[in-house]
Design a protein around this motif. Structure first.
Motif, PDB file in Angstrom:
ATOM      1  N   PHE A   1     -27.891 -12.617  28.225  1.00  0.00           N
ATOM      2  CA  PHE A   1     -27.477 -13.971  28.579  1.00  0.00           C
ATOM      3  C   PHE A   1     -28.604 -14.935  28.315  1.00  0.00           C
ATOM      4  CE2 PHE A   1     -24.994 -11.063  31.121  1.00  0.00           C
ATOM      5  CZ  PHE A   1     -23.713 -11.555  30.957  1.00  0.00           C
ATOM      6  N   PRO A   2     -28.279 -16.119  27.861  1.00  0.00           N
ATOM      7  CA  PRO A   2     -26.963 -16.627  27.535  1.00  0.00           C
ATOM      8  C   PRO A   2     -26.515 -16.150  26.157  1.00  0.00           C
ATOM      9  CG  PRO A   2     -28.584 -18.322  27.100  1.00  0.00           C
ATOM     10  CD  PRO A   2     -29.324 -17.142  27.692  1.00  0.00           C
TER      11      PRO A   2
ATOM     12  N   ARG B   1     -17.852 -21.421  23.392  1.00  0.00           N
ATOM     13  CA  ARG B   1     -17.750 -20.643  24.635  1.00  0.00           C
ATOM     14  C   ARG B   1     -19.140 -20.133  24.972  1.00  0.00           C
ATOM     15  NH1 ARG B   1     -14.573 -16.192  23.285  1.00  0.00           N
ATOM     16  NH2 ARG B   1     -12.767 -17.505  23.470  1.00  0.00           N
ATOM     17  N   LEU B   2     -19.504 -20.267  26.252  1.00  0.00           N
ATOM     18  CA  LEU B   2     -20.807 -19.817  26.732  1.00  0.00           C
ATOM     19  C   LEU B   2     -20.614 -18.729  27.772  1.00  0.00           C
ATOM     20  CD1 LEU B   2     -23.915 -20.086  26.991  1.00  0.00           C
ATOM     21  CD2 LEU B   2     -23.487 -21.839  28.739  1.00  0.00           C
ATOM     22  N   TYR B   3     -21.185 -17.559  27.512  1.00  0.00           N
ATOM     23  CA  TYR B   3     -21.260 -16.484  28.507  1.00  0.00           C
ATOM     24  C   TYR B   3     -22.598 -16.662  29.206  1.00  0.00           C
ATOM     25  CZ  TYR B   3     -17.319 -14.270  26.175  1.00  0.00           C
ATOM     26  OH  TYR B   3     -16.080 -14.006  25.645  1.00  0.00           O
ATOM     27  N   SER B   4     -22.525 -16.857  30.519  1.00  0.00           N
ATOM     28  CA  SER B   4     -23.697 -17.273  31.270  1.00  0.00           C
ATOM     29  C   SER B   4     -23.761 -16.545  32.606  1.00  0.00           C
ATOM     30  CB  SER B   4     -23.574 -18.787  31.503  1.00  0.00           C
ATOM     31  OG  SER B   4     -24.596 -19.281  32.302  1.00  0.00           O
ATOM     32  N   LEU B   5     -24.933 -16.609  33.225  1.00  0.00           N
ATOM     33  CA  LEU B   5     -25.111 -16.170  34.605  1.00  0.00           C
ATOM     34  C   LEU B   5     -25.525 -17.398  35.410  1.00  0.00           C
ATOM     35  CD1 LEU B   5     -27.106 -12.848  34.072  1.00  0.00           C
ATOM     36  CD2 LEU B   5     -24.660 -13.088  34.543  1.00  0.00           C
TER      37      LEU B   5
ATOM     38  N   VAL C   1     -27.369 -16.123  20.348  1.00  0.00           N
ATOM     39  CA  VAL C   1     -27.899 -15.483  21.542  1.00  0.00           C
ATOM     40  C   VAL C   1     -29.171 -16.197  21.968  1.00  0.00           C
ATOM     41  CG1 VAL C   1     -28.785 -13.322  22.493  1.00  0.00           C
ATOM     42  CG2 VAL C   1     -26.915 -13.265  20.841  1.00  0.00           C
ATOM     43  N   GLY C   2     -29.256 -16.536  23.250  1.00  0.00           N
ATOM     44  CA  GLY C   2     -30.446 -17.190  23.766  1.00  0.00           C
ATOM     45  C   GLY C   2     -30.430 -18.689  23.515  1.00  0.00           C
ATOM     46  N   LEU C   3     -31.598 -19.278  23.537  1.00  0.00           N
ATOM     47  CA  LEU C   3     -31.743 -20.723  23.348  1.00  0.00           C
ATOM     48  C   LEU C   3     -32.559 -20.969  22.090  1.00  0.00           C
ATOM     49  CD1 LEU C   3     -31.484 -23.654  24.239  1.00  0.00           C
ATOM     50  CD2 LEU C   3     -33.530 -23.333  25.626  1.00  0.00           C
ATOM     51  N   ASN C   4     -31.893 -21.473  21.062  1.00  0.00           N
ATOM     52  CA  ASN C   4     -32.547 -21.859  19.821  1.00  0.00           C
ATOM     53  C   ASN C   4     -31.993 -23.236  19.488  1.00  0.00           C
ATOM     54  OD1 ASN C   4     -33.197 -22.374  17.127  1.00  0.00           O
ATOM     55  ND2 ASN C   4     -33.186 -20.201  16.593  1.00  0.00           N
ATOM     56  N   GLU C   5     -32.659 -24.284  19.996  1.00  0.00           N
ATOM     57  CA  GLU C   5     -32.122 -25.637  19.879  1.00  0.00           C
ATOM     58  C   GLU C   5     -31.884 -26.067  18.445  1.00  0.00           C
ATOM     59  OE1 GLU C   5     -33.636 -28.807  22.245  1.00  0.00           O
ATOM     60  OE2 GLU C   5     -33.896 -27.509  23.993  1.00  0.00           O
TER      61      GLU C   5
END
Length: 84
Positions: A59-60, A6-10, A69-73
């Motif tokens: 977000f995200p 599940r992704l909480y996004s704007l 939390v955030g983008l950590n590929e």
């Protein structure tokens, strides 16, 4: 192994867009909650749920049986078992 994601996004968040692109490019089925596009009651409920997962309410926020939390590929690849 299928995991619940599940992704909480704007809708206007550039980092959120990158996370969605990452998920799409890796064929990860995801429930996406665009918080800013919800009506006020749904938005309140989504933020209440988000605060339980991520007290900073940033977000995200991606939940893959645990919160990221955030983008950590690299972390996402590990959790989602994405092969390079």
């Amino acid at each position: 192994m299928l995991k619940r994601v599940r992704l909480y996004s704007l809708s206007t968040c550039p980092v959120c867009k990158k996370v969605k692109e990452f998920l799409k490019n890796n064929s990860i089925e995801t429930e996406i909650i665009e918080v800013d596009t919800l009506d006020s009651g749904e938005q309140w409920l989504a933020m209440k749920e988000l605060k339980k997962i991520n007290p900073d309410e940033t977000f995200p926020t991606l939940v893959v049986e645990t919160a990221v939390v955030g983008l950590n590929e690299e972390e996402l690849k590990k959790i989602l078992e994405v092969k390079d």
